[in-house]
Design an enzyme around this catalytic site. Structure first.
Site, PDB file in Angstrom:
ATOM      1  N   LYS A 172       6.154  55.506  29.972  1.00 47.89           N
ATOM      2  CA  LYS A 172       4.902  56.216  29.716  1.00 47.89           C
ATOM      3  C   LYS A 172       5.094  57.075  28.477  1.00 47.89           C
ATOM      4  O   LYS A 172       4.871  58.283  28.459  1.00 47.89           O
ATOM      5  CB  LYS A 172       4.528  57.072  30.932  1.00 47.89           C
ATOM      6  CG  LYS A 172       3.087  57.589  30.920  1.00 47.89           C
ATOM      7  CD  LYS A 172       2.045  56.507  30.931  1.00 47.89           C
ATOM      8  CE  LYS A 172       0.645  57.118  31.023  1.00 47.89           C
ATOM      9  NZ  LYS A 172      -0.417  56.099  30.809  1.00 47.89           N
TER      10      LYS A 172
ATOM     11  N   TYR B  53      13.913  62.250  40.782  1.00 41.41           N
ATOM     12  CA  TYR B  53      14.580  62.239  42.080  1.00 41.41           C
ATOM     13  C   TYR B  53      15.856  63.069  42.060  1.00 41.41           C
ATOM     14  O   TYR B  53      16.259  63.627  43.081  1.00 41.41           O
ATOM     15  CB  TYR B  53      14.921  60.802  42.492  1.00 41.41           C
ATOM     16  CG  TYR B  53      13.718  59.944  42.826  1.00 41.41           C
ATOM     17  CD1 TYR B  53      12.425  60.446  42.725  1.00 41.41           C
ATOM     18  CD2 TYR B  53      13.875  58.636  43.222  1.00 41.41           C
ATOM     19  CE1 TYR B  53      11.326  59.671  43.022  1.00 41.41           C
ATOM     20  CE2 TYR B  53      12.776  57.840  43.530  1.00 41.41           C
ATOM     21  CZ  TYR B  53      11.502  58.361  43.432  1.00 41.41           C
ATOM     22  OH  TYR B  53      10.424  57.595  43.728  1.00 41.41           O
TER      23      TYR B  53
ATOM     24  N   ASP C 283       7.870  48.212  44.861  1.00 40.44           N
ATOM     25  CA  ASP C 283       7.127  48.097  46.109  1.00 40.44           C
ATOM     26  C   ASP C 283       5.810  47.357  45.896  1.00 40.44           C
ATOM     27  O   ASP C 283       5.363  46.603  46.769  1.00 40.44           O
ATOM     28  CB  ASP C 283       6.862  49.481  46.699  1.00 40.44           C
ATOM     29  CG  ASP C 283       8.076  50.053  47.422  1.00 40.44           C
ATOM     30  OD1 ASP C 283       9.093  49.338  47.508  1.00 40.44           O
ATOM     31  OD2 ASP C 283       8.015  51.197  47.885  1.00 40.44           O
TER      32      ASP C 283
ATOM     33  N   ASP D 268       1.061  52.236  33.800  1.00 38.23           N
ATOM     34  CA  ASP D 268      -0.225  51.949  34.420  1.00 38.23           C
ATOM     35  C   ASP D 268      -0.682  50.529  34.112  1.00 38.23           C
ATOM     36  O   ASP D 268      -1.197  49.818  34.992  1.00 38.23           O
ATOM     37  CB  ASP D 268      -1.276  52.975  33.998  1.00 38.23           C
ATOM     38  CG  ASP D 268      -1.237  53.307  32.525  1.00 38.23           C
ATOM     39  OD1 ASP D 268      -0.353  52.792  31.803  1.00 38.23           O
ATOM     40  OD2 ASP D 268      -2.100  54.083  32.072  1.00 38.23           O
TER      41      ASP D 268
ATOM     42  N   ASP E 250      10.588  52.603  41.474  1.00 42.98           N
ATOM     43  CA  ASP E 250      10.357  52.712  42.908  1.00 42.98           C
ATOM     44  C   ASP E 250       8.958  52.191  43.250  1.00 42.98           C
ATOM     45  O   ASP E 250       8.769  51.392  44.177  1.00 42.98           O
ATOM     46  CB  ASP E 250      10.518  54.173  43.338  1.00 42.98           C
ATOM     47  CG  ASP E 250      10.574  54.349  44.850  1.00 42.98           C
ATOM     48  OD1 ASP E 250      10.513  53.335  45.569  1.00 42.98           O
ATOM     49  OD2 ASP E 250      10.679  55.496  45.294  1.00 42.98           O
TER      50      ASP E 250
END
Length: 352
Positions: A186, A136, A246, A218, A242
């Site tokens: 990851k 970001y 959610d 994942d 993020d």
């Protein structure tokens, strides 16, 4: 106590107004509220999504109560002029690197979760998300390939100090609650994640009382919806945080119930400076109709009292009032109910 109220766009002004009324109902001594423009409304009034006067107001406050930003009429603007740049700019200029997002199913609302009620009932976690690094805030752009095609690129990068400071926030939260910590990355694919894991392991040595485990993002996404009881405190980077926060909010049943806090290293005379906001967006499709659920914003105000002003009892009063209103059936449209913004706010105030 100086609070900068930044309602923003869409339903932001509606839900923020109800949270302010809850704060006023507590009759807190020395409470002073200032209001400023951010997002699309700021662009339309000032030509930029984060005016200098709003940023100055935020810097001089002890905490910020934030609504939401986003306006479809601004979607074609250059990126630096779009409403979303307001919240990114506040995080950057104010050093708000630590995002705290609690996700918990309220008793009696298990049936509203897309998960099986018995699984949903076990969902009670805190996601600690790094907020000022990752893709970001990394370098980005578009370029032409050798074949002449357009290619977009974004750089994911973390430095050891960035990881170390957010890791300390997560370990302290886990230690205070008597829980273990799950760090999500990851590392099997990304070098930035490998550094993340290495630094988290180093910091863990300073918190021997906190059990630490690691999980690939994942797998973490699968576990959030299949075995949410595995998580109590989750630490992760900006991009993964993020998405996972959610996902957790959807498992709760509605993003209209989930607050958040964005904290930095600055200390005021009362506590840690922070920005507090619901995790939902501006919902322009229902803006101005009095349909929005203000509970996430009201709960964000409770987090503000706890973290920025050390008012644990007042924060708990708000949270108990929200739980009571939900138990009494004051549900917004997002929860399958018919109560509007003002009615829900009044129900919470009546139960303080």
């Amino acid at each position: 106590m100086k609070i900068a109220v930044l309602p923003g766009d869409g339903i932001g002004p509606e839900v923020t107004a109800e949270a302010v009324r809850v704060l006023e109902a507590l009759a807190l001594p020395g409470l002073t509220l200032f209001e400023g423009d951010v997002g699309g409304i700021a662009y339309k009034r000032h030509g930029v999504p984060l005016p200098e006067e709003t940023l100055t107001m935020a810097r001089e406050a002890d905490a910020i109560l934030f609504g939401a930003v986003g306006d479809p009429s601004c979607d074609t603007l250059e990126r630096h002029l779009r409403p979303e740049q307001a919240i990114l700019g506040l995080r950057k200029h104010l050093g708000l690197f630590a995002n705290l997002r609690p996700a918990k199913v309220f008793a009696g609302l298990e049936h509203l979760s897309p998960l099986r009620p018995d699984i949903a009932a076990s969902l009670d976690m805190l996601i600690v998300r790094e907020l000022t690094g990752d893709v970001y805030f990394g370098a980005k752009g578009q370029r032409a390939t050798d074949s002449g095609d357009r290619e977009g690129w974004d750089m994911m990068a973390y430095s050891a100090p960035e990881v170390r400071r957010i890791a300390h926030v997560a370990f302290r939260a886990a230690a205070a609650a008597g829980h273990g910590l799950t760090s999500v990355d990851k590392a099997n694919v990304l070098e930035a994640s490998q550094l993340w894991r290495d630094v988290v392991v180093e910091v863990a040595a300073e918190y021997p009382q906190v059990p630490l485990d690691h999980m690939y993002v994942d797998n973490a996404a699968m576990q959030v919806v299949s075995h949410p009881h595995r998580f109590k405190v989750m630490l992760t980077g900006n991009l993964f945080g993020d998405i996972l926060s959610d996902l957790a909010s959807a498992a709760v049943g509605s993003i209209g119930l989930l607050p958040s806090a964005s904290l930095g290293e600055r200390e005021t005379a009362f506590g840690t400076f922070g920005l507090y906001e619901p995790i939902h967006g501006s919902a322009p499709d229902i803006a101005g109709q009095g349909k929005a659920n203000p509970m996430a914003t009201i709960l964000s105000a409770a987090m503000m009292l706890r973290h920025s002003f050390g008012m644990e009892s007042e924060a708990a009063r708000i949270e108990t009032a929200v739980s009571a209103a939900l138990a009494d059936g004051f549900l917004g449209g997002d929860l399958g109910g018919s109560h509007g913004t003002a009615a829900i706010g009044e129900a919470v105030r009546a139960r303080l």
